[in-house]
Each structure stands twice: as structure tokens, then as C-alpha cells.
Write an enzyme that holds these catalytic residues in place. Sequence first.
Site, short mmCIF file in Angstrom:
data_model
loop_
_atom_site.label_atom_id
_atom_site.label_comp_id
_atom_site.label_asym_id
_atom_site.label_seq_id
_atom_site.Cartn_x
_atom_site.Cartn_y
_atom_site.Cartn_z
N CYS A 31 12.47 42.78 11.02
CA CYS A 31 13.43 42.09 11.52
C CYS A 31 14.48 41.59 10.52
O CYS A 31 13.80 40.50 9.95
CB CYS A 31 13.27 41.16 12.92
SG CYS A 31 14.72 40.58 13.63
N TYR A 79 18.51 13.25 25.62
CA TYR A 79 18.00 14.50 25.28
C TYR A 79 17.67 14.86 23.89
O TYR A 79 17.96 15.75 23.20
CB TYR A 79 19.03 15.79 25.64
CG TYR A 79 19.56 15.41 26.98
CD1 TYR A 79 19.05 15.99 28.21
CD2 TYR A 79 20.84 15.13 26.98
CE1 TYR A 79 19.74 15.69 29.32
CE2 TYR A 79 21.53 14.87 28.24
CZ TYR A 79 20.99 15.06 29.41
OH TYR A 79 21.50 14.96 30.77
N CYS A 115 25.00 23.98 23.13
CA CYS A 115 24.91 25.21 22.76
C CYS A 115 25.39 26.16 23.74
O CYS A 115 25.35 27.54 23.64
CB CYS A 115 23.16 25.59 22.84
SG CYS A 115 22.40 25.28 24.27
N CYS A 143 20.90 41.32 18.92
CA CYS A 143 21.75 40.79 17.99
C CYS A 143 23.10 41.57 17.98
O CYS A 143 23.34 42.27 17.17
CB CYS A 143 21.32 40.66 16.80
SG CYS A 143 19.89 39.72 16.40
#
Length: 463
Positions: free
Chosen positions: A167, A320, A416, A89
Site C-alpha cells: 500500500c 482529551y 478531526c 483513499c
Amino acid sequence: MVQQPEDKLSRRSVVEVEISGLDEEGYGISCSETHALRIGGALPGDTVRAAIDHVALRMAFGHVIRILKPSPMRSKRPPCRVSSQCLGCPLIVMKYVDQAEFKRSFILKQLREYRELGEITVHQLLSPLRLIHYRTTARLVIAGKHSEPYIGIFRRSSHDVFDLDDCPIHHPLVNRVIEVVRRGISKMKVPVYNPRSKMGLLRYLVVRVSESEQKAMVVFVTSERSYNEIHHLGKFVREQLPEVDVVAQNVNSSEGNVIMGPTDHYLTTKHHLTERIGDVALMISPRSFFQVNRDGACLIYAKVKEWAQLTGGEAVLDLYCGIGGIALSLAPEAGKVVGVEVVEAAVADAAKNARLNGISNCTFEAGDAAELLEDLASDGEHFDVVVLNPPRKGCDELVLRRVAALSPRTLIYVSCSPQSLARDLNVLKTLGYCCREIQPVDMFPQTMHVENVARLEKTDKSA
């Protein structure tokens, strides 16, 4: 600007550098006299001491070992204590207000690559309520030995596994599953797969959580079908964590980097979780594609519904469509909805989800998007709204051309990838569809990723 203990930059060299920016993967950008440098864990404005991990012909990669002068963007209390080692990250050390501006600026940068896209309104980033502990799906590699197993992610540019312990991005139940599975592997002496020797059993761990049910699914990905070890491991996990409702074994004997194989074997009578996104209930199976951030998915579904401007009689095409989330959220306000998806298992799940929600005006078809678009046009089908939600690579140009040929009044593109979105918006502009606005959504806080919802309207191509 750069201090080097050796004349030649090599692995394990230590350098002191100023960071000028971030690349698309979140590495800090700098340079030496001989190489462009990419430094993990660094932010623009930092001065850092970094260790070099890998040297190529003109590029070298490293990681921060000490912050000499912190960037104004750097958070004084980041939520992860091992971010400079994990690097999963890269923005987690950045103040969130700067993360939001960075992501929006990155989108604008991609749009500027195309001269025709200069008049699009890009709104401020929509953020979910939670910036940590939001990730409800984790796909993790298992390494080491049964006496000391590692469960985590591959370090960047290597096959070494970084062991994840509590995490801060994972949903708390995901972290609890990881801890119990780690203990179970050691207790049951389950052989861990070694990709070099091709020996061992356990390869990956997949964990999914339904927040509406507060239940978990655990999938053990193995190199072969071996009932005894996985049966006992699954039993141990369920005894330790009653929240685990579904346990499955997925067999993947391939040598590539694909995590899931084609076959699932269930160790529980229940085979799926159920999650709710707004008013829609969705059944989630081991290989279903589903957003990892429920709050972020709610924001996207709501924006698509708002921009579709349905009044009850429109025909909607969802390309999609996956397991049908967006299609089913639009169906109550539409005349009919058709979902198209290439993965047959996802289409089967979408049909089940339609029945689960009591929705009868929504149908789903399995097949290649371009081919099915041609069939729909040949059948004289008309659609008022088309929703595009392609994978990261975006849409093939043939798909875009056939969508435009259907002549819908509105296109809504969920993406995305800012890069492929900008490319496809440029193509659609030439086909008579102008993007009016883009709403960025922070589906993945603390990372480089950002989702976008774009609204396009039909225009006169000759204008």
C-alpha cells in the site's frame, strides 16, 4: 447523460454518468432517472462507465470500471494502481493541489452552515513533507484461509476484504510486516477466524512503527488465548524482520466490529515503542491512541504551541489529552499543565511519558471531562489556556459551557471533523469565545479527512 442497459437499475447494471461532485465519504455524485448515484473512484468533472454494486430505495452505489473523459483534477500518474478497487483513499487519484483546495473548501462549507461564523480566517492547508508512505499505524482485518490469507480492509458497504499489497499510504516497514505475516500464516498453518462460523483464531493484525527508532510493533488480535500458534508466528516474524521489537497478542472474543479486546499478552520482553514528536518522547503501547502521521502531528503540536503564547507562568488545561503529547509539548513553557482523559490506561501512559521526559509540572487525571471540569471549578482552579482535542463527535455542550465558565484567555480546539468543529465553534460563540482563525492540517493526504486547529479568544458576550 446516463445510459442504462436495463429499464430497472439493479446490481451489476452498467451506467455511463457525469460526476458533479464528491460526497463526504469521497464517492462521486451523479444521478439516474430513478436514483441518486454514488460512484467510488470518480472525481468531479469525470465522465465514467460504472458498475452498480448496491441498490437501495432512492440511492445506488457503484464503482468506476472505465474513465471515458477524465476530470481536469485527475492525476495522470496516481501512486496507487488499485485505487478504484480498494477505495480506501478516495482522493489518491486527484492532483494534490486540488486535494488541498477541496479540503479547505469543505471546511468553509461547514462554517457557512452557521451565520455567526462568517468572519473566521481559514488559512491554506498545511501539508506534511510526505504525501505517501506516511501512515505508521495500520489496523487490518485477516480473512480467507491459512493457505491463502487476505490481510487488508473491508470493502465499502460490505464484509468482503480487499487484500493490501504494498500500500502506498503505509510506511514501508508496515508493508514489510504485512508481507511477512502473510507468509507466516501459511507456513505455520494458523487458523484464520471466520465471522460466520465463529471458528478460527486470527482476526486482525495491528502494526505500529516508530520512525525515530525505525522499529515496529506487531499485535495479533485473536478470538481466544491460544499461545502455541501465536508464539510460533511471532517468532517467525521476528526472525524474518529484526526491526520488529514488540510482539503482542490481544484477545477479542466479542462479535462486534471493535478491533481490540481488553487484554494484551506480550511475546517479547519489550512492551512499547518510543516515538518523538518535536522535543517530546512518547511511549506507544498496543492500545495507545497516537496520530498515524508523525509529520502531521509535528505540525499540529507546533501550531498549538504558537497560538498558546506561553511565557513561562501560565496554567494550561488539556482536555482529551490521550497519552499526553500536546500537554507535554506545552509544559516546558508553562507554569503548570493539567491533562484530562477518560481512558485510564492512556492517563497511566501519559504519566509515564512525563517521567520519561523529566517533566514535573504536568499532571494527568482520569475521568469524564464534564465532571472533572466541575471539580476544577469548585476547587477554584484558574487556567489561562484550554486545549480541546475531542474525538470525531466533538464536545458535549455541557463540556463547552464548563470550559467557558473557567474563563481562560485563549481556547485552542484541535478537531478531526469539520462538521463537529463548526457546530462547537457556534456554541462557543454564544458563550463568549470567538474563533479568530483556523489552520487546516493534512494529517491524512489522499483521503477525505482533514485536521483543524482553531484559535478562540474571550470576548464580551454583550458586544
